[in-house]
Design a protein around this motif. Sequence first.
Motif, PDB file in Angstrom:
ATOM      1  N   SER A   1       0.857  -1.191   0.000  1.00 28.05           N
ATOM      2  CA  SER A   1       0.000   0.000   0.000  1.00 28.05           C
ATOM      3  C   SER A   1       0.886   1.231   0.000  1.00 28.05           C
ATOM      4  O   SER A   1       2.015   1.188   0.481  1.00 28.05           O
ATOM      5  N   ALA A   2       0.367   2.330  -0.556  1.00 23.76           N
ATOM      6  CA  ALA A   2       1.137   3.574  -0.629  1.00 23.76           C
ATOM      7  C   ALA A   2       0.230   4.770  -0.394  1.00 23.76           C
ATOM      8  O   ALA A   2      -0.963   4.723  -0.709  1.00 23.76           O
ATOM      9  N   ILE A   3       0.810   5.820   0.150  1.00 23.92           N
ATOM     10  CA  ILE A   3       0.126   7.090   0.340  1.00 23.92           C
ATOM     11  C   ILE A   3       0.451   7.948  -0.879  1.00 23.92           C
ATOM     12  O   ILE A   3       1.614   8.093  -1.235  1.00 23.92           O
ATOM     13  N   ALA A   4      -0.564   8.522  -1.507  1.00 21.77           N
ATOM     14  CA  ALA A   4      -0.336   9.354  -2.694  1.00 21.77           C
ATOM     15  C   ALA A   4       0.133  10.752  -2.305  1.00 21.77           C
ATOM     16  O   ALA A   4      -0.067  11.199  -1.178  1.00 21.77           O
ATOM     17  N   ASP A   5       0.747  11.438  -3.254  1.00 17.84           N
ATOM     18  CA  ASP A   5       1.117  12.850  -3.117  1.00 17.84           C
ATOM     19  C   ASP A   5       2.069  13.157  -1.972  1.00 17.84           C
ATOM     20  O   ASP A   5       1.931  14.169  -1.291  1.00 17.84           O
ATOM     21  N   ALA A   6       3.013  12.293  -1.734  1.00 18.49           N
ATOM     22  CA  ALA A   6       4.034  12.558  -0.722  1.00 18.49           C
ATOM     23  C   ALA A   6       5.385  12.171  -1.305  1.00 18.49           C
ATOM     24  O   ALA A   6       5.483  11.239  -2.099  1.00 18.49           O
ATOM     25  N   GLY A   7       6.425  12.908  -0.925  1.00 16.37           N
ATOM     26  CA  GLY A   7       7.757  12.626  -1.441  1.00 16.37           C
ATOM     27  C   GLY A   7       8.523  11.684  -0.526  1.00 16.37           C
ATOM     28  O   GLY A   7       8.266  11.612   0.679  1.00 16.37           O
ATOM     29  N   PRO A   8       9.507  10.960  -1.073  1.00 13.35           N
ATOM     30  CA  PRO A   8      10.287  10.014  -0.288  1.00 13.35           C
ATOM     31  C   PRO A   8      11.396  10.694   0.515  1.00 13.35           C
ATOM     32  O   PRO A   8      11.853  11.782   0.161  1.00 13.35           O
ATOM     33  N   LEU A   9      11.838  10.038   1.560  1.00 10.28           N
ATOM     34  CA  LEU A   9      13.039  10.440   2.282  1.00 10.28           C
ATOM     35  C   LEU A   9      14.220   9.835   1.522  1.00 10.28           C
ATOM     36  O   LEU A   9      14.195   8.661   1.159  1.00 10.28           O
ATOM     37  N   SER A  10      15.231  10.633   1.253  1.00  6.44           N
ATOM     38  CA  SER A  10      16.411  10.173   0.522  1.00  6.44           C
ATOM     39  C   SER A  10      17.625  10.186   1.434  1.00  6.44           C
ATOM     40  O   SER A  10      17.663  10.907   2.431  1.00  6.44           O
ATOM     41  N   TYR A  11      18.628   9.401   1.051  1.00  6.06           N
ATOM     42  CA  TYR A  11      19.866   9.317   1.821  1.00  6.06           C
ATOM     43  C   TYR A  11      21.041   9.407   0.850  1.00  6.06           C
ATOM     44  O   TYR A  11      21.105   8.645  -0.126  1.00  6.06           O
ATOM     45  N   PHE A  12      21.947  10.353   1.099  1.00  8.40           N
ATOM     46  CA  PHE A  12      23.087  10.570   0.212  1.00  8.40           C
ATOM     47  C   PHE A  12      24.275  11.062   1.034  1.00  8.40           C
ATOM     48  O   PHE A  12      24.168  12.053   1.759  1.00  8.40           O
ATOM     49  N   ARG A  13      25.396  10.357   0.946  1.00  8.38           N
ATOM     50  CA  ARG A  13      26.652  10.723   1.613  1.00  8.38           C
ATOM     51  C   ARG A  13      26.456  11.036   3.100  1.00  8.38           C
ATOM     52  O   ARG A  13      26.926  12.029   3.617  1.00  8.38           O
ATOM     53  N   GLY A  14      25.690  10.152   3.765  1.00  7.63           N
ATOM     54  CA  GLY A  14      25.519  10.261   5.206  1.00  7.63           C
ATOM     55  C   GLY A  14      24.486  11.267   5.659  1.00  7.63           C
ATOM     56  O   GLY A  14      24.383  11.548   6.851  1.00  7.63           O
ATOM     57  N   ARG A  15      23.710  11.810   4.730  1.00  5.45           N
ATOM     58  CA  ARG A  15      22.713  12.828   5.093  1.00  5.45           C
ATOM     59  C   ARG A  15      21.360  12.502   4.484  1.00  5.45           C
ATOM     60  O   ARG A  15      21.274  11.975   3.374  1.00  5.45           O
ATOM     61  N   PHE A  16      20.317  12.865   5.223  1.00  3.62           N
ATOM     62  CA  PHE A  16      18.961  12.715   4.713  1.00  3.62           C
ATOM     63  C   PHE A  16      18.601  13.939   3.883  1.00  3.62           C
ATOM     64  O   PHE A  16      19.099  15.037   4.118  1.00  3.62           O
ATOM     65  N   GLY A  17      17.699  13.738   2.949  1.00  3.61           N
ATOM     66  CA  GLY A  17      17.243  14.841   2.117  1.00  3.61           C
ATOM     67  C   GLY A  17      15.931  14.493   1.463  1.00  3.61           C
ATOM     68  O   GLY A  17      15.266  13.528   1.840  1.00  3.61           O
ATOM     69  N   ARG A  18      15.572  15.282   0.461  1.00  9.81           N
ATOM     70  CA  ARG A  18      14.328  15.015  -0.238  1.00  9.81           C
ATOM     71  C   ARG A  18      14.593  14.946  -1.734  1.00  9.81           C
ATOM     72  O   ARG A  18      15.554  15.524  -2.237  1.00  9.81           O
ATOM     73  N   PHE A  19      13.736  14.257  -2.411  1.00 10.97           N
ATOM     74  CA  PHE A  19      13.829  14.098  -3.852  1.00 10.97           C
ATOM     75  C   PHE A  19      13.187  15.306  -4.524  1.00 10.97           C
ATOM     76  O   PHE A  19      12.082  15.708  -4.179  1.00 10.97           O
ATOM     77  N   VAL A  20      13.894  15.888  -5.486  1.00 13.09           N
ATOM     78  CA  VAL A  20      13.353  17.000  -6.255  1.00 13.09           C
ATOM     79  C   VAL A  20      13.304  16.556  -7.713  1.00 13.09           C
ATOM     80  O   VAL A  20      14.351  16.348  -8.327  1.00 13.09           O
ATOM     81  N   PRO A  21      12.090  16.395  -8.273  1.00 12.56           N
ATOM     82  CA  PRO A  21      11.998  15.974  -9.673  1.00 12.56           C
ATOM     83  C   PRO A  21      12.711  16.973 -10.586  1.00 12.56           C
ATOM     84  O   PRO A  21      12.738  18.167 -10.301  1.00 12.56           O
ATOM     85  N   HIS A  22      13.274  16.476 -11.667  1.00 15.76           N
ATOM     86  CA  HIS A  22      14.044  17.292 -12.592  1.00 15.76           C
ATOM     87  C   HIS A  22      13.243  18.517 -13.047  1.00 15.76           C
ATOM     88  O   HIS A  22      13.780  19.616 -13.116  1.00 15.76           O
ATOM     89  N   ASP A  23      11.969  18.359 -13.348  1.00 16.72           N
ATOM     90  CA  ASP A  23      11.176  19.484 -13.844  1.00 16.72           C
ATOM     91  C   ASP A  23      10.849  20.513 -12.770  1.00 16.72           C
ATOM     92  O   ASP A  23      10.369  21.603 -13.065  1.00 16.72           O
ATOM     93  N   GLU A  24      11.155  20.196 -11.486  1.00 10.44           N
ATOM     94  CA  GLU A  24      10.944  21.163 -10.403  1.00 10.44           C
ATOM     95  C   GLU A  24      12.239  21.796  -9.917  1.00 10.44           C
ATOM     96  O   GLU A  24      12.235  22.746  -9.145  1.00 10.44           O
TER      97      GLU A  24
END
Length: 168
Positions: free
Chosen positions: A143-166
Motif C-alpha cells: 500500500s502507498a500514500i499518494a502525493d508525498a515525497g520520499p526520504l532520501s539518503y546521500f553521503r551520510g545525510r537525509f534529504g528530499r527528492f526533487v523531480p528534474h522538472d521542479e
Amino acid sequence: MKHDAVPNIDGSAFRNVVGHFTSGVTIVTAEHDGVRFGATVSAVSSLSADPPMMLVCLHQRLGAHAAIMGAGRFTVNILGEGQDALALTFATRGADKFAGVEVAHTPYGPRLETALAHLACRVVDHVEGGTHRIFIAEVDSASAIADAGPLSYFRGRFGRFVPHDEAS
C-alpha cells in the motif's frame, strides 16, 4: 573530472564510494515470539514484478535479522520526507524504537502507520553476504500514500527528492 581508483579497497573507502549512491530510506520491521524489532535499512530493492518480490539486506548482528530468520516474514516501511528523526531512532541500538510511534499489528510485523508506503513480505530464500544476509521475499500485499515525497539518503545525510522538472 578526476576519478580516484582505490586498488585494494578497505571498508572505509568502500563506504565513501557507495555513499555517492542516493537511496531511499526504509524501516524494516518484524515480530518474533511476541517481541517487535525494527531497523533503518537503505539496502532494499525491488526484484521482480511477476511475482512481486523484494531484496532486503540486513546486518546479521541486528535483532531484526534474528526476528526475520525466526518469523519468516517482515514489513518494509518506506519513509517519506520529514521522517529523518524516525529513521535515526530505528538506526540507534538500544533505543525504545516503537515508543510514540503509531503502529498497526500485522502478521508481517509492525506496520508504521505514518510511513509513505508498506510492503508485507514473506521470505522465500536468503543468502549470507559478508556481514549481512540478503533476504529474498515475495510481497503478499502493498500500500502507498499518494502525493508525498520520499526520504532520501546521500553521503551520510537525509534529504528530499526533487523531480528534474521542479529543480531550479
